[in-house]
Scaffold this motif. Structure first.
Motif, PDB file in Angstrom:
ATOM      1  N   VAL A 143       0.841  -1.200   0.000  1.00 51.36           N
ATOM      2  CA  VAL A 143       0.000   0.000   0.000  1.00 51.36           C
ATOM      3  C   VAL A 143       0.870   1.241   0.000  1.00 51.36           C
ATOM      4  O   VAL A 143       1.905   1.290   0.653  1.00 51.36           O
ATOM      5  N   LYS A 144       0.448   2.223  -0.775  1.00 47.78           N
ATOM      6  CA  LYS A 144       1.232   3.439  -0.876  1.00 47.78           C
ATOM      7  C   LYS A 144       0.283   4.598  -1.098  1.00 47.78           C
ATOM      8  O   LYS A 144      -0.531   4.562  -2.003  1.00 47.78           O
ATOM      9  N   PRO A 145       0.385   5.625  -0.232  1.00 48.29           N
ATOM     10  CA  PRO A 145      -0.424   6.805  -0.539  1.00 48.29           C
ATOM     11  C   PRO A 145       0.190   7.450  -1.773  1.00 48.29           C
ATOM     12  O   PRO A 145       1.341   7.149  -2.093  1.00 48.29           O
ATOM     13  N   GLY A 146      -0.531   8.289  -2.457  1.00 51.11           N
ATOM     14  CA  GLY A 146      -0.062   8.847  -3.721  1.00 51.11           C
ATOM     15  C   GLY A 146       1.432   9.067  -3.812  1.00 51.11           C
ATOM     16  O   GLY A 146       2.104   8.515  -4.664  1.00 51.11           O
ATOM     17  N   LYS A 147       1.983   9.874  -2.933  1.00 50.55           N
ATOM     18  CA  LYS A 147       3.363  10.287  -3.096  1.00 50.55           C
ATOM     19  C   LYS A 147       4.292   9.780  -2.000  1.00 50.55           C
ATOM     20  O   LYS A 147       5.493   9.863  -2.126  1.00 50.55           O
ATOM     21  N   GLY A 148       3.754   9.317  -0.907  1.00 52.51           N
ATOM     22  CA  GLY A 148       4.607   9.156   0.276  1.00 52.51           C
ATOM     23  C   GLY A 148       5.173   7.770   0.505  1.00 52.51           C
ATOM     24  O   GLY A 148       5.409   7.002  -0.420  1.00 52.51           O
ATOM     25  N   GLN A 149       5.388   7.488   1.779  1.00 54.54           N
ATOM     26  CA  GLN A 149       5.989   6.252   2.242  1.00 54.54           C
ATOM     27  C   GLN A 149       5.143   5.044   1.809  1.00 54.54           C
ATOM     28  O   GLN A 149       3.932   5.039   1.976  1.00 54.54           O
ATOM     29  N   ALA A 150       5.835   4.020   1.311  1.00 54.55           N
ATOM     30  CA  ALA A 150       5.134   2.782   0.962  1.00 54.55           C
ATOM     31  C   ALA A 150       5.159   1.828   2.157  1.00 54.55           C
ATOM     32  O   ALA A 150       6.123   1.799   2.921  1.00 54.55           O
ATOM     33  N   PHE A 151       4.098   1.078   2.309  1.00 54.21           N
ATOM     34  CA  PHE A 151       4.001   0.104   3.397  1.00 54.21           C
ATOM     35  C   PHE A 151       3.613  -1.260   2.844  1.00 54.21           C
ATOM     36  O   PHE A 151       3.070  -1.361   1.742  1.00 54.21           O
ATOM     37  N   THR A 199       1.826  -4.060   9.979  1.00 50.05           N
ATOM     38  CA  THR A 199       2.251  -3.164   8.899  1.00 50.05           C
ATOM     39  C   THR A 199       3.747  -2.873   9.021  1.00 50.05           C
ATOM     40  O   THR A 199       4.241  -2.563  10.107  1.00 50.05           O
ATOM     41  N   ALA A 231      10.331   8.974  -1.988  1.00 49.38           N
ATOM     42  CA  ALA A 231       9.369   7.868  -1.947  1.00 49.38           C
ATOM     43  C   ALA A 231       9.291   7.121  -3.271  1.00 49.38           C
ATOM     44  O   ALA A 231       8.521   6.180  -3.408  1.00 49.38           O
ATOM     45  N   ASP A 237       1.186   9.438   6.370  1.00 46.62           N
ATOM     46  CA  ASP A 237       1.040   8.510   5.239  1.00 46.62           C
ATOM     47  C   ASP A 237       0.382   7.204   5.685  1.00 46.62           C
ATOM     48  O   ASP A 237      -0.427   6.620   4.965  1.00 46.62           O
ATOM     49  N   LEU A 238       0.765   6.754   6.889  1.00 39.67           N
ATOM     50  CA  LEU A 238       0.188   5.512   7.401  1.00 39.67           C
ATOM     51  C   LEU A 238      -1.305   5.684   7.656  1.00 39.67           C
ATOM     52  O   LEU A 238      -2.125   4.849   7.246  1.00 39.67           O
ATOM     53  N   SER A 270      -3.199   5.996   4.273  1.00 40.81           N
ATOM     54  CA  SER A 270      -3.347   4.790   3.451  1.00 40.81           C
ATOM     55  C   SER A 270      -4.106   3.672   4.167  1.00 40.81           C
ATOM     56  O   SER A 270      -4.735   2.850   3.514  1.00 40.81           O
ATOM     57  N   GLU A 278      -8.128   6.260   3.480  1.00 43.88           N
ATOM     58  CA  GLU A 278      -8.438   5.727   2.141  1.00 43.88           C
ATOM     59  C   GLU A 278      -9.581   4.706   2.165  1.00 43.88           C
ATOM     60  O   GLU A 278     -10.519   4.821   1.377  1.00 43.88           O
ATOM     61  N   ALA A 304       5.979  17.962  -2.697  1.00 41.19           N
ATOM     62  CA  ALA A 304       6.622  17.448  -3.914  1.00 41.19           C
ATOM     63  C   ALA A 304       6.935  18.636  -4.827  1.00 41.19           C
ATOM     64  O   ALA A 304       7.713  19.495  -4.435  1.00 41.19           O
ATOM     65  N   ARG A 308      -1.599  21.056  -3.988  1.00 40.96           N
ATOM     66  CA  ARG A 308      -1.514  19.731  -4.592  1.00 40.96           C
ATOM     67  C   ARG A 308      -2.828  19.020  -4.326  1.00 40.96           C
ATOM     68  O   ARG A 308      -3.457  19.279  -3.293  1.00 40.96           O
ATOM     69  N   GLU A 311      -4.956  15.042  -4.664  1.00 37.58           N
ATOM     70  CA  GLU A 311      -5.002  13.627  -5.012  1.00 37.58           C
ATOM     71  C   GLU A 311      -6.462  13.312  -5.276  1.00 37.58           C
ATOM     72  O   GLU A 311      -7.341  13.756  -4.535  1.00 37.58           O
ATOM     73  N   TYR A 331      -9.167  10.336  -5.290  1.00 40.06           N
ATOM     74  CA  TYR A 331      -9.517   8.956  -4.926  1.00 40.06           C
ATOM     75  C   TYR A 331     -10.852   8.631  -5.578  1.00 40.06           C
ATOM     76  O   TYR A 331     -11.782   9.440  -5.520  1.00 40.06           O
ATOM     77  N   GLU A 385      -6.577   5.394  -5.104  1.00 35.36           N
ATOM     78  CA  GLU A 385      -5.851   6.606  -5.450  1.00 35.36           C
ATOM     79  C   GLU A 385      -5.591   6.588  -6.952  1.00 35.36           C
ATOM     80  O   GLU A 385      -4.974   5.663  -7.471  1.00 35.36           O
ATOM     81  N   ASN A 418      -2.734  12.531  -9.202  1.00 35.64           N
ATOM     82  CA  ASN A 418      -2.022  13.466  -8.338  1.00 35.64           C
ATOM     83  C   ASN A 418      -1.720  14.707  -9.165  1.00 35.64           C
ATOM     84  O   ASN A 418      -1.133  14.606 -10.240  1.00 35.64           O
ATOM     85  N   TYR A 438      -0.744  19.160  -9.345  1.00 38.23           N
ATOM     86  CA  TYR A 438      -0.112  20.302  -8.690  1.00 38.23           C
ATOM     87  C   TYR A 438      -0.471  21.600  -9.389  1.00 38.23           C
ATOM     88  O   TYR A 438      -0.636  21.623 -10.613  1.00 38.23           O
TER      89      TYR A 438
END
Lengths: 189, 319
Positions: free
Chosen positions: A30-38, A55, B48, B184-185, B188, B192, B212, B227, B229, B231, B236, B239, B241
């Motif tokens: 899972v990955k939010p659009g631009k950020g950290q992937a999990f 996670t 990222a 981000d955690l 997502s 989401e 970004a 920016r 996004e 959904y 998602e 994206n 800008y």
């Protein structure tokens, strides 16, 4: 032991998590659009049977667990331990009640089952999907009643109790699906 | 050997139809289709995103990067006076594979000189609705979305509060990180999924730390990134800008990205000097908004397919 990164996690891979041997069930990236992937990972704790969802940051790794599945023959139980043998090497292993769990209900001497070893010792026992066992106790059979629905409890030689059709009698051998505990059919003797 | 396609022939026909209608959508609006190189000497600095690279070949003086998006090259075209442009590009991102990711995928990216973010979001909605059918459309600021779904202020809550909220709902072990990691955690894993079944949701005004290549604006006491996004039913999809046009600020963002890369032991990426030169040229990058939309995911949404592999002729494992 090798280590495995989240992108190598596959269902069935055995890893150590918080000191417990686990088998990976699912691995979702899972990955939010631009950020950290999990990686959202579902694992089964092989000690407790409990399912965990943990996670991780993508790219993190876990140590592999020294866990392997081996085909073995069930020999006998002495009341405290259940004894198994590898047919090729004749090497014997004893599993305690915790490792055997409910599987003892389906263990028939000479049957082949899967013994999961953790650091060389039995961690769990998986019986064959289908076993043939004798009925040691059930209400008398109803002659000719082969088509009607309805069933009754029957106790098997291993101690398991399954539901069987009314026409089945004591002393007969039946085939049971060990995953559901359901009667399959009567086995001609 | 599993040589068969991972998509059904029906899905491949839908893909072809979608491509055709996309081209018609932009032709009607006078947006020019362009193609830019896949292999470039600069990679992406965003910490990222990791590039795949081509290491060897007699044409190569040094390794070249498979582009993670056509953004830098398209901005050079804009600076050269192209006017509105779009591209149906292949893009590559290392390590991204799953039910919604394939390391090689298709991006629909477009730029609109003179548009503000609201106009671009409206155009994105028009395109997406044309393919997925009637759905509700919602526009909500990132901050308001977190307040609504988690009762948490993502711009002002201390990182410890974000972490506590995550730990109350999820098993994250010894996960550690800064406030963006926790945001981000939460986004997502908790926000989401809450958007599933709610149609199109445009989330805009991201935290400044997640800008970004978007420009920043102040909202009262805090600064936010222009920016957004998109959904769609919790997936998602795009994206966008309000693009940064200032060369000096762009140079600072490249440096900041590399500082974060160094901190996390990731390889550094040299700034794209071509892009910087274009931004610093006499006309520079015109004031514009741009968006990148996952084309394979659009196909998923348009056809009701739940796994990206079933939209690809051959997924990563079959080629």
């Amino acid at each position: 032991m090798a280590t495995f990164s989240t992108n190598e996690f596959r269902p069935g891979l055995k890893v150590m998590l918080d000191g417990e041997p686990c088998s990976i069930l699912e691995n979702e990236f899972v990955k939010p659009g631009k950020g950290q992937a999990f990686n959202r990972v579902k694992l089964r704790n092989l000690n407790s049977g409990r399912v965990w969802e943990r996670t991780f940051k993508s790219g993190e790794s876990l140590e592999g667990a020294d866990v392997m599945d081996r085909d073995m023959q069930y020999l006998y139980t002495d009341g405290e331990f259940w004894h198994f043998m590898e047919p090729d090497t004749f090497e014997q292993f004893q599993a305690d009640a915790k490792a055997v769990g409910d599987s003892h209900l389906w263990l028939k001497e000479q049957d082949e089952c899967v013994v999961t070893l953790y650091n060389g010792s039995p961690l769990s026992v998986t019986p064959p999907n289908f076993v043939e066992l004798e009925i040691v106790e059930t209400d008398p059979g109803l002659k000719g009643d082969t088509a009607q629905g309805g069933n009754k409890p029957a106790k098997l030689s291993t101690g398991a109790v399954v539901k069987v059709p009314l026409f089945i009698s004591q002393g007969e051998v039946i085939r049971v699906d060990t995953r559901s505990g359901e009667y399959q059919n009567r086995v001609s003797k | 050997m599993d040589w068969q396609p991972s998509a059904s022939l029906e899905a491949l026909r839908q893909r072809a139809a979608l491509l055709q209608r996309t081209r018609y959508f932009f032709a009607r609006r006078g947006v020019l289709e362009v193609e830019t190189p896949l292999l470039c000497s600069a990679g992406v600095s965003d910490p990222a995103i990791e590039n795949l690279a081509v290491e060897r070949g007699t044409s190569l003086a040094r390794p070249r990067y498979l582009q993670s998006s056509p953004e830098y090259a398209m901005k050079r075209l804009l600076a050269a006076g192209s006017g509105p442009i779009y591209q149906l590009a292949r893009a590559f991102r290392d390590g991204e594979a799953g039910a919604r990711h394939n390391p090689e995928f298709s991006l629909l990216e477009w730029y609109r000189p003179g548009f503000d973010l609201g106009q671009l979001m409206a155009e994105v909605a028009e395109l997406v609705l044309e393919f997925v059918g009637e759905r509700p459309v919602e526009y909500i600021a990132y901050r308001d979305l977190f307040l609504r779904e988690l009762d948490l202020d993502p711009l002002l809550a201390p990182p410890a509060a974000l972490e506590a909220r995550a730990r109350a709902a999820l098993d994250v072990g010894d996960l550690a990180g800064n406030r963006d990691l926790w945001l981000d955690l939460l986004m997502s894993h908790l926000v989401e999924p809450a958007l599933a079944g709610r149609g199109l949701c445009f989330v805009y005004d991201y935290p400044a730390s997640q800008a970004a290549l978007a420009r920043l604006e102040t909202r009262g006491e805090v600064s936010v990134a222009r920016r957004f996004e998109l959904y769609v039913d919790g997936v998602e999809l795009a994206n966008g800008y309000h693009e940064l046009t200032d060369a000096a600020e762009q140079r600072r963002r490249f440096a900041a990205d590399n500082a974060r890369r160094a901190q996390h032991g990731q390889p550094l990426r040299e700034a794209d000097d071509y892009l910087l030169a274009a931004l610093a040229s006499a006309d520079g990058l015109p004031d514009c908004c741009g968006v990148a939309l996952g084309f394979d995911r659009l196909l998923m949404l348009a056809s009701g397919i739940n796994d990206i592999r079933q939209t690809l002729a051959f997924d990563w494992s079959r080629c």
